[in-house]
Motif scaffolding. Structure first.
Motif, PDB file in Angstrom:
ATOM      1  N   MET A   1       0.952  -1.293   0.077  1.00 53.37           N
ATOM      2  CA  MET A   1      -0.015   0.177  -0.078  1.00 53.37           C
ATOM      3  C   MET A   1       0.750   1.561  -0.179  1.00 53.37           C
ATOM      4  O   MET A   1       1.845   1.788   0.678  1.00 53.37           O
ATOM      5  N   ALA A   2       0.699   1.901  -0.886  1.00 54.31           N
ATOM      6  CA  ALA A   2       1.153   3.024  -1.257  1.00 54.31           C
ATOM      7  C   ALA A   2       0.421   4.254  -0.614  1.00 54.31           C
ATOM      8  O   ALA A   2      -0.426   4.566  -0.282  1.00 54.31           O
ATOM      9  N   ILE A   3       1.727   4.968   0.695  1.00 54.88           N
ATOM     10  CA  ILE A   3       1.290   5.879   1.746  1.00 54.88           C
ATOM     11  C   ILE A   3       1.512   6.944   0.401  1.00 54.88           C
ATOM     12  O   ILE A   3       2.960   7.831   0.724  1.00 54.88           O
ATOM     13  N   ASP A   4       1.200   8.086   0.675  1.00 54.99           N
ATOM     14  CA  ASP A   4       0.772   9.813   0.881  1.00 54.99           C
ATOM     15  C   ASP A   4       0.852  10.937   1.533  1.00 54.99           C
ATOM     16  O   ASP A   4      -0.441  10.680   1.804  1.00 54.99           O
ATOM     17  N   LEU A   5       1.951  11.210   1.868  1.00 56.55           N
ATOM     18  CA  LEU A   5       1.583  12.338   2.539  1.00 56.55           C
ATOM     19  C   LEU A   5       1.167  13.840   2.587  1.00 56.55           C
ATOM     20  O   LEU A   5       1.622  13.536   1.160  1.00 56.55           O
ATOM     21  N   THR A   6       0.235  14.132   2.784  1.00 59.01           N
ATOM     22  CA  THR A   6       0.381  15.708   2.132  1.00 59.01           C
ATOM     23  C   THR A   6       1.193  16.918   3.240  1.00 59.01           C
ATOM     24  O   THR A   6       0.637  16.828   4.184  1.00 59.01           O
ATOM     25  N   LEU A   7       1.516  18.125   2.653  1.00 59.60           N
ATOM     26  CA  LEU A   7       2.677  19.164   3.541  1.00 59.60           C
ATOM     27  C   LEU A   7       1.515  20.213   3.240  1.00 59.60           C
ATOM     28  O   LEU A   7       2.210  21.023   2.170  1.00 59.60           O
ATOM     29  N   MET A   8       0.385  20.712   4.134  1.00 57.33           N
ATOM     30  CA  MET A   8      -0.075  21.858   3.531  1.00 57.33           C
ATOM     31  C   MET A   8       1.194  22.937   4.109  1.00 57.33           C
ATOM     32  O   MET A   8       1.795  23.405   5.447  1.00 57.33           O
ATOM     33  N   SER A   9       1.591  23.436   3.206  1.00 55.57           N
ATOM     34  CA  SER A   9       2.541  24.730   2.960  1.00 55.57           C
ATOM     35  C   SER A   9       2.137  26.017   2.386  1.00 55.57           C
ATOM     36  O   SER A   9       1.503  26.718   1.737  1.00 55.57           O
ATOM     37  N   ARG A  10       3.088  27.097   2.104  1.00 55.95           N
ATOM     38  CA  ARG A  10       2.959  28.010   1.561  1.00 55.95           C
ATOM     39  C   ARG A  10       4.808  28.594   1.312  1.00 55.95           C
ATOM     40  O   ARG A  10       6.095  27.858   1.677  1.00 55.95           O
ATOM     41  N   GLY A  11       5.149  28.996  -0.327  1.00 53.36           N
ATOM     42  CA  GLY A  11       6.310  29.025  -0.500  1.00 53.36           C
ATOM     43  C   GLY A  11       7.246  30.372   0.128  1.00 53.36           C
ATOM     44  O   GLY A  11       8.371  29.401   0.586  1.00 53.36           O
ATOM     45  N   TYR A  12       6.777  30.578   1.267  1.00 52.81           N
ATOM     46  CA  TYR A  12       7.432  31.855   2.124  1.00 52.81           C
ATOM     47  C   TYR A  12       7.358  31.507   3.539  1.00 52.81           C
ATOM     48  O   TYR A  12       7.862  32.064   4.700  1.00 52.81           O
ATOM     49  N   CYS A  13       6.931  30.553   4.120  1.00 54.79           N
ATOM     50  CA  CYS A  13       6.499  29.849   5.186  1.00 54.79           C
ATOM     51  C   CYS A  13       8.252  28.960   5.544  1.00 54.79           C
ATOM     52  O   CYS A  13       8.231  27.685   5.588  1.00 54.79           O
ATOM     53  N   HIS A  14       9.251  29.382   7.015  1.00 53.29           N
ATOM     54  CA  HIS A  14      10.495  28.742   6.975  1.00 53.29           C
ATOM     55  C   HIS A  14      10.391  27.456   7.763  1.00 53.29           C
ATOM     56  O   HIS A  14      10.621  26.631   7.653  1.00 53.29           O
ATOM     57  N   LEU A  15       9.002  27.248   8.667  1.00 52.52           N
ATOM     58  CA  LEU A  15       8.464  25.979   9.987  1.00 52.52           C
ATOM     59  C   LEU A  15       8.225  25.274   7.752  1.00 52.52           C
ATOM     60  O   LEU A  15       8.272  24.037   8.533  1.00 52.52           O
ATOM     61  N   CYS A  16       7.613  25.552   7.245  1.00 56.95           N
ATOM     62  CA  CYS A  16       7.197  24.936   6.736  1.00 56.95           C
ATOM     63  C   CYS A  16       8.046  23.897   5.612  1.00 56.95           C
ATOM     64  O   CYS A  16       8.178  22.722   5.601  1.00 56.95           O
ATOM     65  N   HIS A  17       9.671  24.709   4.946  1.00 62.72           N
ATOM     66  CA  HIS A  17      10.333  24.452   4.632  1.00 62.72           C
ATOM     67  C   HIS A  17      11.218  23.484   5.868  1.00 62.72           C
ATOM     68  O   HIS A  17      11.563  22.092   5.238  1.00 62.72           O
ATOM     69  N   ASP A  18      10.622  23.813   7.171  1.00 59.32           N
ATOM     70  CA  ASP A  18      12.050  22.824   8.047  1.00 59.32           C
ATOM     71  C   ASP A  18      11.158  21.382   8.377  1.00 59.32           C
ATOM     72  O   ASP A  18      11.777  20.894   8.131  1.00 59.32           O
ATOM     73  N   MET A  19       9.965  21.949   8.086  1.00 58.76           N
ATOM     74  CA  MET A  19       9.088  20.368   8.373  1.00 58.76           C
ATOM     75  C   MET A  19       9.213  19.731   6.803  1.00 58.76           C
ATOM     76  O   MET A  19       9.232  18.278   7.018  1.00 58.76           O
ATOM     77  N   GLU A  20       9.955  19.945   5.859  1.00 54.34           N
ATOM     78  CA  GLU A  20       9.637  19.472   4.121  1.00 54.34           C
ATOM     79  C   GLU A  20      11.074  18.526   4.973  1.00 54.34           C
ATOM     80  O   GLU A  20      11.622  17.385   4.279  1.00 54.34           O
ATOM     81  N   VAL A  21      11.873  19.866   5.341  1.00 54.77           N
ATOM     82  CA  VAL A  21      13.106  18.619   5.149  1.00 54.77           C
ATOM     83  C   VAL A  21      12.923  17.601   6.460  1.00 54.77           C
ATOM     84  O   VAL A  21      13.833  16.432   6.183  1.00 54.77           O
ATOM     85  N   ALA A  22      12.384  17.725   6.728  1.00 51.08           N
ATOM     86  CA  ALA A  22      12.425  17.107   8.741  1.00 51.08           C
ATOM     87  C   ALA A  22      11.848  15.414   7.933  1.00 51.08           C
ATOM     88  O   ALA A  22      12.610  14.447   8.708  1.00 51.08           O
ATOM     89  N   LEU A  23      11.357  15.980   7.060  1.00 48.64           N
ATOM     90  CA  LEU A  23      10.275  14.669   6.743  1.00 48.64           C
ATOM     91  C   LEU A  23      10.985  13.453   5.630  1.00 48.64           C
ATOM     92  O   LEU A  23      10.392  12.704   5.821  1.00 48.64           O
ATOM     93  N   LYS A  24      11.872  13.596   4.941  1.00 48.95           N
ATOM     94  CA  LYS A  24      13.161  13.190   4.720  1.00 48.95           C
ATOM     95  C   LYS A  24      13.050  11.911   5.024  1.00 48.95           C
ATOM     96  O   LYS A  24      12.965  10.880   4.654  1.00 48.95           O
ATOM     97  N   PRO A  25      13.970  12.107   5.941  1.00 48.22           N
ATOM     98  CA  PRO A  25      14.672  10.503   6.421  1.00 48.22           C
ATOM     99  C   PRO A  25      13.433   9.523   7.088  1.00 48.22           C
ATOM    100  O   PRO A  25      13.570   8.835   6.971  1.00 48.22           O
ATOM    101  N   LEU A  26      12.390  10.329   7.147  1.00 51.77           N
ATOM    102  CA  LEU A  26      11.005   9.056   7.871  1.00 51.77           C
ATOM    103  C   LEU A  26      10.894   8.725   6.396  1.00 51.77           C
ATOM    104  O   LEU A  26      10.165   7.447   6.868  1.00 51.77           O
ATOM    105  N   ALA A  27      10.511   9.442   5.726  1.00 51.07           N
ATOM    106  CA  ALA A  27       9.655   9.072   4.337  1.00 51.07           C
ATOM    107  C   ALA A  27      10.635   7.991   3.871  1.00 51.07           C
ATOM    108  O   ALA A  27      10.434   7.358   2.751  1.00 51.07           O
ATOM    109  N   ASP A  28      11.814   7.880   3.820  1.00 55.91           N
ATOM    110  CA  ASP A  28      13.176   7.146   3.199  1.00 55.91           C
ATOM    111  C   ASP A  28      12.941   5.911   4.066  1.00 55.91           C
ATOM    112  O   ASP A  28      12.771   5.335   3.895  1.00 55.91           O
ATOM    113  N   GLU A  29      12.586   5.862   5.192  1.00 56.50           N
ATOM    114  CA  GLU A  29      12.829   4.893   6.439  1.00 56.50           C
ATOM    115  C   GLU A  29      11.309   4.128   6.295  1.00 56.50           C
ATOM    116  O   GLU A  29      10.822   3.400   5.873  1.00 56.50           O
TER     117      GLU A  29
END
Length: 81
Positions: A1-29
């Motif tokens: 089963m493929a899991i797709d998470l959605t990140l509600m974000s905005r282009g100028y939001c540093h917290l959004c960018h931080d969460m996207e980067v923090a998700l990468k290791p979990l996505a790999d795992e």
């Protein structure tokens, strides 16, 4: 089963960018993908998530907002495997 998470974000939001980067290791795992959605591109999404971004969702289930709650996200992902 493929899991797709959605990140509600905005282009100028540093917290959004931080969460996207923090998700990468979990996505790999756990092998999930992340779809990043710009809330400012949709008035309905902007109204719903405006002050909460970033918001991490699986379908309609909110996993966390503002910052990645890694423990909660791990527990959720382990439960749906």
């Amino acid at each position: 089963m493929a899991i797709d998470l959605t990140l509600m974000s905005r282009g100028y939001c540093h917290l959004c960018h931080d969460m996207e980067v923090a998700l990468k290791p979990l996505a790999d795992e756990f092998g999930f993908s992340v779809t990043v959605v710009d809330v400012d591109a949709d008035p309905v999404l902007e109204a719903k998530y405006d002050e909460l971004v970033p918001v991490l969702l699986h379908g309609e289930t909110e996993l966390c907002h503002y910052f990645l709650d890694e423990a909660k996200t791990r527990e959720y992902l382990a439960g749906i495997r």
